[in-house]
Design a protein around this motif. Structure first.
Motif, PDB file in Angstrom:
ATOM      1  N   GLU A 262      -3.840  -7.049 -16.066  1.00 30.40           N
ATOM      2  CA  GLU A 262      -4.137  -5.677 -15.671  1.00 30.40           C
ATOM      3  C   GLU A 262      -5.405  -5.610 -14.817  1.00 30.40           C
ATOM      4  O   GLU A 262      -5.455  -4.962 -13.787  1.00 30.40           O
ATOM      5  CB  GLU A 262      -4.332  -4.847 -16.936  1.00 30.40           C
ATOM      6  CG  GLU A 262      -3.596  -3.533 -16.938  1.00 30.40           C
ATOM      7  CD  GLU A 262      -3.683  -2.903 -18.307  1.00 30.40           C
ATOM      8  OE1 GLU A 262      -4.256  -1.822 -18.377  1.00 30.40           O
ATOM      9  OE2 GLU A 262      -3.207  -3.511 -19.290  1.00 30.40           O
ATOM     10  N   HIS A 263      -6.428  -6.346 -15.274  1.00 33.03           N
ATOM     11  CA  HIS A 263      -7.707  -6.309 -14.557  1.00 33.03           C
ATOM     12  C   HIS A 263      -7.608  -7.025 -13.215  1.00 33.03           C
ATOM     13  O   HIS A 263      -8.375  -6.730 -12.304  1.00 33.03           O
ATOM     14  CB  HIS A 263      -8.793  -6.941 -15.419  1.00 33.03           C
ATOM     15  CG  HIS A 263      -8.888  -6.287 -16.761  1.00 33.03           C
ATOM     16  ND1 HIS A 263      -9.390  -5.023 -16.910  1.00 33.03           N
ATOM     17  CD2 HIS A 263      -8.511  -6.693 -17.998  1.00 33.03           C
ATOM     18  CE1 HIS A 263      -9.333  -4.689 -18.188  1.00 33.03           C
ATOM     19  NE2 HIS A 263      -8.799  -5.691 -18.864  1.00 33.03           N
ATOM     20  N   TYR A 264      -6.693  -7.992 -13.147  1.00 29.42           N
ATOM     21  CA  TYR A 264      -6.513  -8.672 -11.863  1.00 29.42           C
ATOM     22  C   TYR A 264      -5.754  -7.777 -10.891  1.00 29.42           C
ATOM     23  O   TYR A 264      -6.030  -7.760  -9.705  1.00 29.42           O
ATOM     24  CB  TYR A 264      -5.744  -9.976 -12.059  1.00 29.42           C
ATOM     25  CG  TYR A 264      -6.549 -11.081 -12.678  1.00 29.42           C
ATOM     26  CD1 TYR A 264      -7.413 -11.849 -11.909  1.00 29.42           C
ATOM     27  CD2 TYR A 264      -6.454 -11.355 -14.025  1.00 29.42           C
ATOM     28  CE1 TYR A 264      -8.152 -12.864 -12.484  1.00 29.42           C
ATOM     29  CE2 TYR A 264      -7.181 -12.366 -14.598  1.00 29.42           C
ATOM     30  CZ  TYR A 264      -8.032 -13.118 -13.831  1.00 29.42           C
ATOM     31  OH  TYR A 264      -8.761 -14.115 -14.387  1.00 29.42           O
ATOM     32  N   ILE A 265      -4.752  -7.042 -11.430  1.00 24.57           N
ATOM     33  CA  ILE A 265      -3.906  -6.241 -10.536  1.00 24.57           C
ATOM     34  C   ILE A 265      -4.669  -5.028 -10.029  1.00 24.57           C
ATOM     35  O   ILE A 265      -4.668  -4.719  -8.836  1.00 24.57           O
ATOM     36  CB  ILE A 265      -2.616  -5.813 -11.277  1.00 24.57           C
ATOM     37  CG1 ILE A 265      -1.722  -7.024 -11.523  1.00 24.57           C
ATOM     38  CG2 ILE A 265      -1.866  -4.784 -10.454  1.00 24.57           C
ATOM     39  CD1 ILE A 265      -0.513  -6.717 -12.348  1.00 24.57           C
TER      40      ILE A 265
ATOM     41  N   PRO B 248       0.808  -1.224   0.000  1.00 23.03           N
ATOM     42  CA  PRO B 248       0.000   0.000   0.000  1.00 23.03           C
ATOM     43  C   PRO B 248       0.841   1.274   0.000  1.00 23.03           C
ATOM     44  O   PRO B 248       0.374   2.339  -0.411  1.00 23.03           O
ATOM     45  CB  PRO B 248      -0.809  -0.100   1.305  1.00 23.03           C
ATOM     46  CG  PRO B 248      -0.690  -1.509   1.734  1.00 23.03           C
ATOM     47  CD  PRO B 248       0.584  -2.044   1.186  1.00 23.03           C
ATOM     48  N   ALA B 249       2.115   1.171   0.439  1.00 19.47           N
ATOM     49  CA  ALA B 249       2.954   2.367   0.477  1.00 19.47           C
ATOM     50  C   ALA B 249       3.358   2.804  -0.928  1.00 19.47           C
ATOM     51  O   ALA B 249       3.693   3.964  -1.143  1.00 19.47           O
ATOM     52  CB  ALA B 249       4.198   2.089   1.331  1.00 19.47           C
ATOM     53  N   LYS B 250       3.369   1.831  -1.900  1.00 23.36           N
ATOM     54  CA  LYS B 250       3.795   2.167  -3.267  1.00 23.36           C
ATOM     55  C   LYS B 250       2.667   1.824  -4.241  1.00 23.36           C
ATOM     56  O   LYS B 250       2.580   0.723  -4.759  1.00 23.36           O
ATOM     57  CB  LYS B 250       5.058   1.393  -3.632  1.00 23.36           C
ATOM     58  CG  LYS B 250       6.304   1.926  -2.954  1.00 23.36           C
ATOM     59  CD  LYS B 250       7.537   1.161  -3.412  1.00 23.36           C
ATOM     60  CE  LYS B 250       7.626  -0.177  -2.733  1.00 23.36           C
ATOM     61  NZ  LYS B 250       8.812  -0.953  -3.124  1.00 23.36           N
ATOM     62  N   PRO B 251       1.734   2.749  -4.472  1.00 25.62           N
ATOM     63  CA  PRO B 251       0.585   2.421  -5.320  1.00 25.62           C
ATOM     64  C   PRO B 251       0.946   2.246  -6.795  1.00 25.62           C
ATOM     65  O   PRO B 251       0.210   1.585  -7.526  1.00 25.62           O
ATOM     66  CB  PRO B 251      -0.357   3.616  -5.121  1.00 25.62           C
ATOM     67  CG  PRO B 251       0.491   4.705  -4.577  1.00 25.62           C
ATOM     68  CD  PRO B 251       1.666   4.106  -3.921  1.00 25.62           C
TER      69      PRO B 251
END
Lengths: 112, 175
Positions: free
Chosen positions: B123-126, A58-61
């Motif tokens: 892409e859609h999973y990530i 979460p720190a690197k979106p």
């Protein structure tokens, strides 16, 4: 591209062993070598240069990740590979107890 | 990265060649271990820690199984010169390898270069996978959530294999 070629050579080594060897244990070894080369090939396809492992931080979106889909497929395939190896090994041990040999030519000659 | 993976792959190929040609079955099984554990290092280099964990466990179990079978049967593989059938087999193997290499040559033309693959489907999973599945690990999210039925099928295969092994090892030979 070298990596793909080397991976493929590993597959061909396994194929050569599975066709030419006469010992049951060696045939199983060749089959698992072929299996490993396919796993590695799928993992290679999913690799992205500079990507990190597909665990979201979460720190690197905006982080770049390697492709998680081939990894999930290979995870399934590895476990199934273990199941087939265990099955083949138990069949081999039964064959050895009955015929006292692992050579497929002699087992073939015993038929009938 | 490509150089490191290639180096380990060369070691794996050497291990596989030795495993196929070793006279002693126990050393053949141990050389098969070289291939399996080399694969673990490759997975770590390719940023696939889940695969590395699973592969190291699976490789250890299958190595133990193979060593148990070899110790319970025979260790020696008597050396015999290839007979007529043997030469036919070698010719078949080389021919098959040539045909497959030809098709590999055709296939690599349409493939992305190493490390430059585009994430078409993933892409859609990530994007938003963590919110949908509640799992920070994307591979776990795909295996247990998006493809949950696939994993159920895998578990079924595993149970069937275990039942098969138990059945095969328990039967008594008929006179």
């Amino acid at each position: 591209m070298t990596v793909y070629i080397l991976c493929f050579i590993l597959f061909l080594v396994g194929l050569y062993g599975a066709i030419t060897r006469r010992n049951l244990v060696k045939i199983v070894i060749s089959l698992s070598v072929m299996e490993f080369s396919v796993f590695l090939f799928l993992a290679l396809i999913g690799y992205v240069e500079g990507g990190s492992a597909p665990i979201i931080d979460p720190a690197k979106p905006d982080a770049l990740y390697v492709d998680p889909l081939p990894q999930a497929m290979v995870l399934t395939a590895i476990v199934i590979g273990l199941a087939t190896t265990a099955m083949l090994m138990s069949v081999i041990i039964r064959i050895y107890r009955k015929y006292k040999t692992l050579d497929i030519r002699e087992i073939k000659n015993l038929r009938g | 990265m490509e150089a490191a993976v290639s180096l380990i792959l060369v070691f794996m190929i050497l291990g596989a060649v030795f495993a196929i040609h070793a006279r002693d079955l126990l050393s053949a099984v141990i050389s098969c271990g070289i291939v399996g554990y080399g694969l673990v290092i490759c997975f770590l280099l390719l940023k696939a820690p889940d695969l590395a964990i699973v592969q190291i466990v699976v490789e250890t179990i299958s190595l133990v199984l193979m060593v148990a079978v070899v110790l319970d049967s025979t260790r020696q593989e008597p050396f015999t010169l290839p007979d007529k059938q043997g030469y036919v087999n070698i010719a078949t193997a080389v021919l098959t390898a040539g045909v497959i290499l030809y098709f590999l040559n055709l296939a690599t033309g349409s493939m992305d270069a190493f490390g430059e693959g585009s994430l078409r489907m993933a892409e859609h999973y990530i994007n938003g996978a963590a919110a949908k599945t509640g799992s920070a690990n994307l591979v776990t999210g795909v295996v247990f959530d998006f493809r949950g039925y696939d994993t159920l099928g895998e578990a079924t295969v595993l149970v069937t294999a275990v039942l098969g092994v138990i059945t095969i090892l328990r039967i008594r030979g008929k006179k």
